[in-house]
Write a protein that holds these residues in place. Structure first.
Motif, PDB file in Angstrom:
ATOM      1  N   ASN A   1       0.833  -1.173   0.000  1.00  0.00           N
ATOM      2  CA  ASN A   1       0.000   0.000   0.000  1.00  0.00           C
ATOM      3  C   ASN A   1       0.884   1.246   0.000  1.00  0.00           C
ATOM      4  N   ILE A   2       0.671   2.110  -0.970  1.00  0.00           N
ATOM      5  CA  ILE A   2       1.387   3.397  -0.969  1.00  0.00           C
ATOM      6  C   ILE A   2       0.412   4.451  -0.493  1.00  0.00           C
ATOM      7  N   ARG A   3       0.797   5.116   0.567  1.00  0.00           N
ATOM      8  CA  ARG A   3      -0.123   6.097   1.145  1.00  0.00           C
ATOM      9  C   ARG A   3       0.448   7.490   0.984  1.00  0.00           C
ATOM     10  N   ASP A   4      -0.366   8.359   0.433  1.00  0.00           N
ATOM     11  CA  ASP A   4       0.051   9.745   0.262  1.00  0.00           C
ATOM     12  C   ASP A   4      -0.783  10.581   1.221  1.00  0.00           C
ATOM     13  N   LEU A   5      -0.115  11.056   2.228  1.00  0.00           N
ATOM     14  CA  LEU A   5      -0.841  11.773   3.271  1.00  0.00           C
ATOM     15  C   LEU A   5      -0.611  13.270   3.109  1.00  0.00           C
ATOM     16  N   ASN A   6      -1.690  13.996   3.180  1.00  0.00           N
ATOM     17  CA  ASN A   6      -1.583  15.449   3.058  1.00  0.00           C
ATOM     18  C   ASN A   6      -2.464  16.113   4.096  1.00  0.00           C
ATOM     19  N   VAL A   7      -2.043  17.282   4.524  1.00  0.00           N
ATOM     20  CA  VAL A   7      -2.893  18.001   5.473  1.00  0.00           C
ATOM     21  C   VAL A   7      -4.091  18.561   4.712  1.00  0.00           C
ATOM     22  N   LEU A   8      -5.186  18.706   5.436  1.00  0.00           N
ATOM     23  CA  LEU A   8      -6.410  19.171   4.801  1.00  0.00           C
ATOM     24  C   LEU A   8      -6.378  20.667   4.545  1.00  0.00           C
ATOM     25  N   SER A   9      -5.817  21.405   5.454  1.00  0.00           N
ATOM     26  CA  SER A   9      -5.802  22.853   5.269  1.00  0.00           C
ATOM     27  C   SER A   9      -4.630  23.427   6.042  1.00  0.00           C
ATOM     28  N   ARG A  10      -4.421  24.708   5.848  1.00  0.00           N
ATOM     29  CA  ARG A  10      -3.364  25.385   6.562  1.00  0.00           C
ATOM     30  C   ARG A  10      -3.563  25.307   8.073  1.00  0.00           C
ATOM     31  N   ALA A  11      -4.831  25.156   8.451  1.00  0.00           N
ATOM     32  CA  ALA A  11      -5.134  25.193   9.884  1.00  0.00           C
ATOM     33  C   ALA A  11      -4.821  23.875  10.586  1.00  0.00           C
ATOM     34  N   SER A  12      -4.480  22.852   9.815  1.00  0.00           N
ATOM     35  CA  SER A  12      -4.213  21.556  10.440  1.00  0.00           C
ATOM     36  C   SER A  12      -3.017  21.659  11.383  1.00  0.00           C
ATOM     37  N   SER A  13      -3.087  20.861  12.405  1.00  0.00           N
ATOM     38  CA  SER A  13      -2.026  20.875  13.405  1.00  0.00           C
ATOM     39  C   SER A  13      -0.668  20.528  12.802  1.00  0.00           C
ATOM     40  N   PHE A  14       0.366  21.134  13.337  1.00  0.00           N
ATOM     41  CA  PHE A  14       1.700  20.858  12.807  1.00  0.00           C
ATOM     42  C   PHE A  14       2.122  19.421  13.087  1.00  0.00           C
ATOM     43  N   ASP A  15       1.605  18.857  14.180  1.00  0.00           N
ATOM     44  CA  ASP A  15       1.921  17.460  14.488  1.00  0.00           C
ATOM     45  C   ASP A  15       1.410  16.527  13.401  1.00  0.00           C
TER      46      ASP A  15
ATOM     47  N   GLY B   1       3.317  13.213   3.448  1.00  0.00           N
ATOM     48  CA  GLY B   1       4.261  12.615   2.508  1.00  0.00           C
ATOM     49  C   GLY B   1       3.886  11.177   2.199  1.00  0.00           C
ATOM     50  N   LEU B   2       4.752  10.553   1.426  1.00  0.00           N
ATOM     51  CA  LEU B   2       4.469   9.198   0.988  1.00  0.00           C
ATOM     52  C   LEU B   2       5.010   8.182   1.990  1.00  0.00           C
ATOM     53  N   SER B   3       4.284   7.106   2.133  1.00  0.00           N
ATOM     54  CA  SER B   3       4.849   5.997   2.891  1.00  0.00           C
ATOM     55  C   SER B   3       4.381   4.696   2.255  1.00  0.00           C
ATOM     56  N   LEU B   4       5.171   3.702   2.455  1.00  0.00           N
ATOM     57  CA  LEU B   4       4.871   2.405   1.858  1.00  0.00           C
ATOM     58  C   LEU B   4       4.599   1.428   2.976  1.00  0.00           C
ATOM     59  N   LYS B   5       3.494   0.719   2.843  1.00  0.00           N
ATOM     60  CA  LYS B   5       3.173  -0.255   3.868  1.00  0.00           C
ATOM     61  C   LYS B   5       3.052  -1.608   3.199  1.00  0.00           C
ATOM     62  N   SER B   6       3.729  -2.554   3.748  1.00  0.00           N
ATOM     63  CA  SER B   6       3.611  -3.907   3.237  1.00  0.00           C
ATOM     64  C   SER B   6       3.279  -4.775   4.425  1.00  0.00           C
ATOM     65  N   ALA B   7       2.148  -5.352   4.403  1.00  0.00           N
ATOM     66  CA  ALA B   7       1.700  -6.038   5.608  1.00  0.00           C
ATOM     67  C   ALA B   7       1.218  -7.449   5.316  1.00  0.00           C
ATOM     68  N   LEU B   8       1.478  -8.310   6.217  1.00  0.00           N
ATOM     69  CA  LEU B   8       1.001  -9.684   6.159  1.00  0.00           C
ATOM     70  C   LEU B   8       0.024  -9.842   7.303  1.00  0.00           C
ATOM     71  N   LYS B   9      -1.102 -10.375   7.001  1.00  0.00           N
ATOM     72  CA  LYS B   9      -2.149 -10.379   8.006  1.00  0.00           C
ATOM     73  C   LYS B   9      -2.730 -11.780   8.104  1.00  0.00           C
ATOM     74  N   HIS B  10      -3.037 -12.179   9.259  1.00  0.00           N
ATOM     75  CA  HIS B  10      -3.720 -13.458   9.444  1.00  0.00           C
ATOM     76  C   HIS B  10      -4.975 -13.205  10.251  1.00  0.00           C
ATOM     77  N   VAL B  11      -6.067 -13.499   9.664  1.00  0.00           N
ATOM     78  CA  VAL B  11      -7.330 -13.303  10.369  1.00  0.00           C
ATOM     79  C   VAL B  11      -7.920 -14.666  10.640  1.00  0.00           C
ATOM     80  N   LEU B  12      -8.182 -14.912  11.873  1.00  0.00           N
ATOM     81  CA  LEU B  12      -8.776 -16.180  12.255  1.00  0.00           C
ATOM     82  C   LEU B  12     -10.169 -15.868  12.744  1.00  0.00           C
TER      83      LEU B  12
END
Lengths: 434, 259
Positions: free
Chosen positions: A217-231, A237-248
């Protein structure tokens, strides 16, 4: 099993859906029908035809239907035919199965002989589609592809294992390519996800379902507006998630949305079954930690709590740490819910439209935080500190067999300073609920 | 939203320069590219010329964090402002300006030269980094992709390159040969050199944001090792510009290292 009325001379019975047991209560004045006890009617299955097989191998189909030859009377034939149909269905190879029962004809026919015909329609080798996927208060367009019945053996190529585990084990491989855009005003960010999900589902025992999933999964995260918290801004920015999941999961529920009996064990469990009212309890929890310092946990991975589908009486994601009004999420949470479902007062639309509705009383509790699993302090105490509680009542509506819509009046009972509560009327729609 | 943004900038302007101002930019050693480095250095030079305190905060995702999606940007208190022009405006709002003594004609002149640098030198830097095969393969792709895990680095390089090429096509630079690009830079340096005309700074004895911008770009071109050193060679042929760059470096950047 009640008695079934059959017209004299009629000998073709179609069983399109035998899953629902129907009992006909004919008024005694009607004389146009003659009662026949099906158990008295001797029958023998001479022949079984299966129409519509092309890829599916004979042996797995034979295994499903051979019981039918042992039937002694007509009732038995009907029951066994239904059971065979269920088995065929569970192979996951066919999208449509219908059964015809006829008297057998021809030279080898016996006097009580019957001929059973299964009309099946196989799944295409690869099925794909575009669908709209409705999640919890969010929507996504899903383009999916599925390859059921890959090798003509119910999608199962590890046939040896399946022999041991009875025929119920089926293997489904689902691949989906997705792009989802989501906006989280309560956390001050928007996210574009593009990814690939491969899901391998199989049963190890008839009830124990495993799902092995791999998600890139490539996730592109952006703030919604100038008013969004700095945290929040720091994490864009972009991040890559590669996950293996087991659901029982063990799903024993009789209905996905308003279960009246049965239980589901996944991360949530539901216990039910007290008279006409249903008491439903849920407990879920989550914990995550860094595997190593190179792997970052971003806001897209965090747990959030609060909202009309989790802890009611709080704003969406309203529980837990906030920065300038934007929820930041935490690395661990637990939540629990208790519901008392009852039918609508005075039962309007009983047996029909009214069955889609339930009134419910609920009680939610939960906590979120970066709990440190240290030895010197009691885990239970850590989890209990700052516990949030809310309760209320409302009306829930079932949408299709998939989602639930709720209108609730909520009373947040105990909350933390940073939390955003939402007392009063709250509206929620979603697939997964607490 | 834009109205709210404007109001928040206005409100922010009334506060004095906070102590914990941070300038966010990509990592200088591993990541930053020529045009970005030039712009970051220009802003640093401008803030130093105004004698304003700030800390440089390197972040791999600085570009994505920026409100205009361009580096650098500063965070002053609750306010986030990006790029040299925005930051100059923000600083002016606090009553600090390098252009007080200039008349209107000079101000217009200054803006014209700044836009010349943006439209020639900056575009030429983008061309060298992203269109020139040798530079792209040996420097740009490696540095730009360095912050992403495989295979995201390839995807991201590809996406970013397409984006830059699209921009260059719109500016009608993409079809230029590399010689033509160097000629444009040469002409621009010539013009700047003539404007400077032996003075200490472009406008008499005090630096302005134009000086900061020229310093940012020329210093970066001179000090960044690239497979093709033509750009640096062109700048070296203009001793006046070299003097300006050295003067600003000595005046505003060397002091810091002496502490």
């Amino acid at each position: 099993m009640g008695t079934v009325h059959a017209k004299a001379g009629e000998n073709i019975t179609e069983v399109p859906d035998f899953g629902e047991k129907r009992v006909f209560n004919e008024p005694p004045e009607t004389y146009s029908f003659k009662e026949i006890d099906l158990q008295e009617v001797k029958a023998r299955v001479d022949r079984i035809n299966v129409d519509g097989l092309s890829r599916t191998k004979n042996d797995i189909v034979e295994d499903c239907i051979k019981e039918l030859f042992k039937a002694k009377d007509f009732q038995d034939v009907l029951l066994k035919a239904h059971r065979a149909r269920v088995k065929l269905d569970e192979l996951g190879c066919f999208k449509n199965i219908s059964i015809f029962i006829d008297t057998s004809k021809g030279t080898q026919a016996t006097p009580e002989g019957l001929e059973v015909t299964f009309n099946v329609k196989e799944h295409k080798r690869i099925t794909g589609g575009v669908s709209t996927h409705v999640g919890n208060n969010e929507g996504a367009l899903l383009v999916g592809m599925r390859a059921p019945n890959l090798f003509g053996r119910g999608g199962e190529y590890k046939w040896n294992i399946v022999m041991v585990l009875r025929k119920l084990a089926t293997l489904t491989l689902t691949t989906s390519v997705f792009q989802a855009q989501s906006e989280w005003p309560t956390s001050g960010y928007k996210q574009l996800e593009r990814g690939l999900l491969v899901d391998l589902g199989f049963y190890s025992t008839p009830l124990l379902k495993h799902n092995l999933q791999w998600e890139a999964n490539i996730r592109d995260l952006n703030v919604l507006s100038r008013a969004s918290s700095f945290d929040v801004r720091v994490q864009s920015g972009l991040s890559l998630k590669s996950a293996l999941k087991h659901v029982l999961s063990v799903d024993l529920r009789d209905d996905l949305i308003f279960p009246s009996s049965g239980s589901l064990f996944q991360l949530t469990s539901e216990v039910a079954g007290i008279g006409g009212d249903v008491l439903q309890g849920c407990l879920s929890g989550g914990y995550m930690s860094n595997i190593n310092n190179d792997m970052k946990i971003s806001i897209s991975d965090m747990y959030f709590l609060g909202g009309p589908l989790s802890i009611r009486g709080f704003q969406m994601r309203g529980v837990g740490p906030h920065s300038d009004g934007d929820a930041l999420g935490s690395q661990a949470y637990w939540s629990a819910g208790m519901h008392l479902f009852t039918p609508l007062p005075f039962r309007p639309g009983k047996g029909g439209f009214g069955e889609l509705f339930r009134t419910h009383f609920f009680f939610n509790a939960g906590n979120i935080g970066n709990f440190q699993l240290a030895k010197d302090n009691d885990l239970l105490e850590t989890l209990k500190a700052n516990m949030r509680l809310s309760y209320g009542l409302g009306v829930a509506l079932r949408l299709g067999n998939m989602a639930r819509l709720e209108v609730n009046y909520c009373f947040p009972h105990s909350f933390d300073k940073g939390d955003q509560t939402h007392p009063g009327i709250q509206f929620g729609i979603g697939v997964q609920f607490l | 939203m834009p109205l709210i943004d404007k109001i928040s900038v206005e409100l922010g302007a009334q506060e004095p320069w906070p102590k914990d101002v941070k300038l966010y930019q990509p990592y200088e050693v591993e990541q930053i590219l020529l045009p970005d480095n030039a712009n970051c250095l220009a802003v640093q030079a401008f803030l130093k010329m105004c004698h304003l305190d700030f800390q440089v905060e390197p972040r791999p995702n600085a570009e994505a964090m920026s409100p205009t999606l361009k580096v650098p940007f500063i965070k002053a208190g609750r306010f986030v402002t990006a790029e040299l022009e925005g930051i100059v405006q923000f600083v002016n709002g606090k009553g600090i300006s390098l252009t007080d003594k200039l008349d209107n004609e000079q101000k217009a002149d200054m803006r014209a030269y700044m836009s010349l640098i943006h439209s020639v030198i900056e575009v030429a830097e983008l061309y060298i980094c992203w269109v020139d095969k040798e530079t792209y393969n040996e420097v740009t792709s490696i540095r730009n992709g360095s912050i992403y895990p495989w295979p995201l680095n390839y995807i991201q390089n590809f996406a970013k390159r397409n984006q830059v090429i699209k921009k260059l096509k719109a500016l009608e630079w993409y079809n230029k040969s590399i010689e033509e690009v160097f000629q444009e830079v040469e002409n621009c340096c010539e013009a700047l050199s003539i404007r400077l005309d032996g003075k200490n700074y472009f406008f008499e004895d005090n630096p302005t944001e134009l000086d900061a911008l020229v310093f940012g770009h020329l210093f970066t071109i001179l000090t960044t090792p690239l497979p093709k050193s033509d750009l640096a060679n062109i700048v070296r042929q203009h001793p006046q510009l070299i003097n300006l760059v050295q003067r600003i470096e000595k005046e505003y950047f060397k002091k810091e290292t002496r502490h």
